[in-house]
Motif scaffolding. Structure first.
Motif, PDB file in Angstrom:
ATOM      1  N   PHE A 151       1.952  -1.930   2.221  1.00  0.00           N
ATOM      2  CA  PHE A 151       2.903  -2.552   1.301  1.00  0.00           C
ATOM      3  C   PHE A 151       2.200  -3.311   0.181  1.00  0.00           C
ATOM      4  O   PHE A 151       2.595  -3.209  -0.991  1.00  0.00           O
ATOM      5  CB  PHE A 151       3.822  -3.495   2.081  1.00  0.00           C
ATOM      6  CG  PHE A 151       4.744  -4.294   1.216  1.00  0.00           C
ATOM      7  CD1 PHE A 151       5.819  -3.696   0.587  1.00  0.00           C
ATOM      8  CD2 PHE A 151       4.547  -5.658   1.030  1.00  0.00           C
ATOM      9  CE1 PHE A 151       6.679  -4.435  -0.223  1.00  0.00           C
ATOM     10  CE2 PHE A 151       5.393  -6.404   0.235  1.00  0.00           C
ATOM     11  CZ  PHE A 151       6.464  -5.792  -0.396  1.00  0.00           C
ATOM     12  N   GLU A 152       1.177  -4.064   0.516  1.00  0.00           N
ATOM     13  CA  GLU A 152       0.494  -4.891  -0.483  1.00  0.00           C
ATOM     14  C   GLU A 152      -0.108  -4.048  -1.597  1.00  0.00           C
ATOM     15  O   GLU A 152      -0.097  -4.447  -2.759  1.00  0.00           O
ATOM     16  CB  GLU A 152      -0.589  -5.744   0.183  1.00  0.00           C
ATOM     17  CG  GLU A 152      -0.054  -6.840   1.079  1.00  0.00           C
ATOM     18  CD  GLU A 152       0.817  -7.848   0.324  1.00  0.00           C
ATOM     19  OE1 GLU A 152       0.484  -8.155  -0.836  1.00  0.00           O
ATOM     20  OE2 GLU A 152       1.824  -8.310   0.885  1.00  0.00           O
ATOM     21  N   GLU A 153      -0.648  -2.873  -1.235  1.00  0.00           N
ATOM     22  CA  GLU A 153      -1.268  -2.015  -2.241  1.00  0.00           C
ATOM     23  C   GLU A 153      -0.235  -1.381  -3.179  1.00  0.00           C
ATOM     24  O   GLU A 153      -0.562  -1.016  -4.307  1.00  0.00           O
ATOM     25  CB  GLU A 153      -2.079  -0.897  -1.575  1.00  0.00           C
ATOM     26  CG  GLU A 153      -3.321  -1.360  -0.843  1.00  0.00           C
ATOM     27  CD  GLU A 153      -3.081  -1.650   0.620  1.00  0.00           C
ATOM     28  OE1 GLU A 153      -4.035  -1.589   1.397  1.00  0.00           O
ATOM     29  OE2 GLU A 153      -1.912  -1.945   0.991  1.00  0.00           O
ATOM     30  N   LEU A 154       0.993  -1.254  -2.723  1.00  0.00           N
ATOM     31  CA  LEU A 154       2.002  -0.519  -3.493  1.00  0.00           C
ATOM     32  C   LEU A 154       3.077  -1.384  -4.135  1.00  0.00           C
ATOM     33  O   LEU A 154       3.812  -0.912  -4.993  1.00  0.00           O
ATOM     34  CB  LEU A 154       2.694   0.512  -2.587  1.00  0.00           C
ATOM     35  CG  LEU A 154       1.820   1.619  -1.999  1.00  0.00           C
ATOM     36  CD1 LEU A 154       2.673   2.561  -1.157  1.00  0.00           C
ATOM     37  CD2 LEU A 154       1.090   2.389  -3.092  1.00  0.00           C
ATOM     38  N   LYS A 155       3.196  -2.626  -3.705  1.00  0.00           N
ATOM     39  CA  LYS A 155       4.373  -3.413  -4.096  1.00  0.00           C
ATOM     40  C   LYS A 155       4.544  -3.567  -5.604  1.00  0.00           C
ATOM     41  O   LYS A 155       5.674  -3.674  -6.090  1.00  0.00           O
ATOM     42  CB  LYS A 155       4.352  -4.780  -3.418  1.00  0.00           C
ATOM     43  CG  LYS A 155       3.249  -5.723  -3.847  1.00  0.00           C
ATOM     44  CD  LYS A 155       3.374  -7.052  -3.095  1.00  0.00           C
ATOM     45  CE  LYS A 155       2.331  -8.059  -3.541  1.00  0.00           C
ATOM     46  NZ  LYS A 155       2.451  -9.332  -2.803  1.00  0.00           N
ATOM     47  N   ALA A 156       3.450  -3.550  -6.347  1.00  0.00           N
ATOM     48  CA  ALA A 156       3.562  -3.693  -7.802  1.00  0.00           C
ATOM     49  C   ALA A 156       4.284  -2.502  -8.431  1.00  0.00           C
ATOM     50  O   ALA A 156       4.888  -2.633  -9.508  1.00  0.00           O
ATOM     51  CB  ALA A 156       2.180  -3.854  -8.428  1.00  0.00           C
ATOM     52  N   GLY A 157       4.255  -1.347  -7.759  1.00  0.00           N
ATOM     53  CA  GLY A 157       4.897  -0.153  -8.313  1.00  0.00           C
ATOM     54  C   GLY A 157       6.198   0.223  -7.647  1.00  0.00           C
ATOM     55  O   GLY A 157       6.721   1.325  -7.872  1.00  0.00           O
ATOM     56  N   LEU A 158       6.757  -0.680  -6.812  1.00  0.00           N
ATOM     57  CA  LEU A 158       7.973  -0.376  -6.065  1.00  0.00           C
ATOM     58  C   LEU A 158       9.189  -1.124  -6.586  1.00  0.00           C
ATOM     59  O   LEU A 158       9.065  -2.210  -7.160  1.00  0.00           O
ATOM     60  CB  LEU A 158       7.780  -0.747  -4.587  1.00  0.00           C
ATOM     61  CG  LEU A 158       6.729   0.020  -3.799  1.00  0.00           C
ATOM     62  CD1 LEU A 158       6.576  -0.591  -2.409  1.00  0.00           C
ATOM     63  CD2 LEU A 158       7.084   1.496  -3.695  1.00  0.00           C
ATOM     64  N   GLU A 159      10.360  -0.524  -6.376  1.00  0.00           N
ATOM     65  CA  GLU A 159      11.614  -1.266  -6.514  1.00  0.00           C
ATOM     66  C   GLU A 159      11.802  -2.006  -5.192  1.00  0.00           C
ATOM     67  O   GLU A 159      12.256  -1.426  -4.210  1.00  0.00           O
ATOM     68  CB  GLU A 159      12.785  -0.312  -6.744  1.00  0.00           C
ATOM     69  CG  GLU A 159      12.712   0.518  -8.001  1.00  0.00           C
ATOM     70  CD  GLU A 159      13.865   1.514  -8.074  1.00  0.00           C
ATOM     71  OE1 GLU A 159      14.980   1.107  -8.482  1.00  0.00           O
ATOM     72  OE2 GLU A 159      13.660   2.685  -7.719  1.00  0.00           O
ATOM     73  N   LEU A 160      11.442  -3.268  -5.147  1.00  0.00           N
ATOM     74  CA  LEU A 160      11.360  -3.977  -3.874  1.00  0.00           C
ATOM     75  C   LEU A 160      12.705  -4.111  -3.171  1.00  0.00           C
ATOM     76  O   LEU A 160      12.755  -4.283  -1.953  1.00  0.00           O
ATOM     77  CB  LEU A 160      10.736  -5.367  -4.102  1.00  0.00           C
ATOM     78  CG  LEU A 160       9.288  -5.343  -4.587  1.00  0.00           C
ATOM     79  CD1 LEU A 160       8.766  -6.767  -4.784  1.00  0.00           C
ATOM     80  CD2 LEU A 160       8.387  -4.580  -3.628  1.00  0.00           C
ATOM     81  N   ASP A 161      13.799  -4.022  -3.917  1.00  0.00           N
ATOM     82  CA  ASP A 161      15.116  -4.095  -3.289  1.00  0.00           C
ATOM     83  C   ASP A 161      15.630  -2.713  -2.887  1.00  0.00           C
ATOM     84  O   ASP A 161      16.768  -2.576  -2.443  1.00  0.00           O
ATOM     85  CB  ASP A 161      16.120  -4.772  -4.220  1.00  0.00           C
ATOM     86  CG  ASP A 161      16.272  -4.050  -5.552  1.00  0.00           C
ATOM     87  OD1 ASP A 161      15.373  -3.243  -5.902  1.00  0.00           O
ATOM     88  OD2 ASP A 161      17.272  -4.282  -6.242  1.00  0.00           O
TER      89      ASP A 161
END
Length: 263
Positions: free
Chosen positions: A205-215
């Protein structure tokens, strides 16, 4: 050419049973396999590699035990493997899954992405096309043959309802594979040995969270959910009518259709 194949570890459907109380799959003790369309995609990727050179990377989203499927892909001849795994991703539907995989693929890099048409435990055929949309890539679905390929293009035969299309698409692009595309090769003894010496790289998650729609990830962020699963009911044995003349057979069929209000 960098070819990336997305695979899914699925329960062997021959062994699947449904919990009659909850309506969900009973996965305990059920053997897992690489989804067949995805395995076909692996073979197609390896064929492209042999023709054009380059590498084949395999990516799977799932729990830690999906490591087994990734090592099988390495044993078939893939060069590297990534496991996309985090508690935050659990319960994701196709929309959420495609968003997570798109972020992972963006991080891994690609020239051609190959996914299976659909997974045997979901049968939605949505994740591959959704990944392409989120990465803004041209896509060709239902690919049944690799016709030609070059440094910056692939030409494929696409299955259609009453025929086929021949489509030439520039790379980077995404293809979804059907069973007719290729016959997956067996793992070699040397390949199995090497597969267990290679590292399975984990993307969390930490590696990808910047590129995700977190909701829009995980069970809570999924726009859809499975209300109930059930097995297909077995058909009855039916009625067999023997030793009838053609006229009697027609009369019997018509009577049965009228009885069921079909005609």
């Amino acid at each position: 050419m960098k070819i990336v194949v997305c695979i899914k570890q699925v329960p062997d459907t021959v062994e699947v049973k449904i919990d009659p109380k909850t309506g969900t799959l009973i996965r305990d003790g059920v053997p897992s396999i690489i989804n067949h369309d995805d395995k076909t995609g692996i073979e197609a990727a390896l064929t492209l590699k042999e023709k054009l050179g380059g590498t084949v990377t395999v990516v799977s989203m799932g729990p830690p035990q999906a490591d087994v499927a990734l090592r099988e892909a390495l044993a078939m001849g893939c060069d590297e493997a990534y496991l996309v795994s985090a508690r935050e991703f659990g319960g994701s539907d196709t929309y959420a899954t495609s968003g997570i995989l798109a972020a992972a693929l963006d991080k891994v890099g690609y020239d051609v992405i190959i996914t299976g048409r659909q997974a045997i435990d979901g049968d939605t055929a949505q994740v591959g096309p959704q990944i392409a949309e989120k990465l803004h890539l041209p896509q060709v679905s239902y690919v049944e043959e690799l016709v030609d390929a070059g440094a910056d293009y692939v030409t494929v035969k696409r299955q259609f309802e009453d025929g086929y299309h021949i489509v030439k698409v520039k790379t980077p692009c995404l293809l979804t594979a059907i069973a007719e595309l290729a016959e997956p090769r067996y793992m070699s003894v040397g390949g199995v040995f090497e597969a267990y010496t290679k590292e399975i790289k984990t993307i969390g998650f930490e590696e990808l969270k910047a590129g995700l729609e977190l909701d829009m990830i995980g069970l809570k962020g999924s726009p859809t959910n499975v209300y109930k699963s059930f097995t297909k009911e077995m058909k009855g044995a039916g009625t067999v009518l023997n030793d009838l003349t053609p006229e009697q057979a027609v009369e019997a069929i018509v009577n049965k259709l009228e009885e069921k209000f079909i005609i």
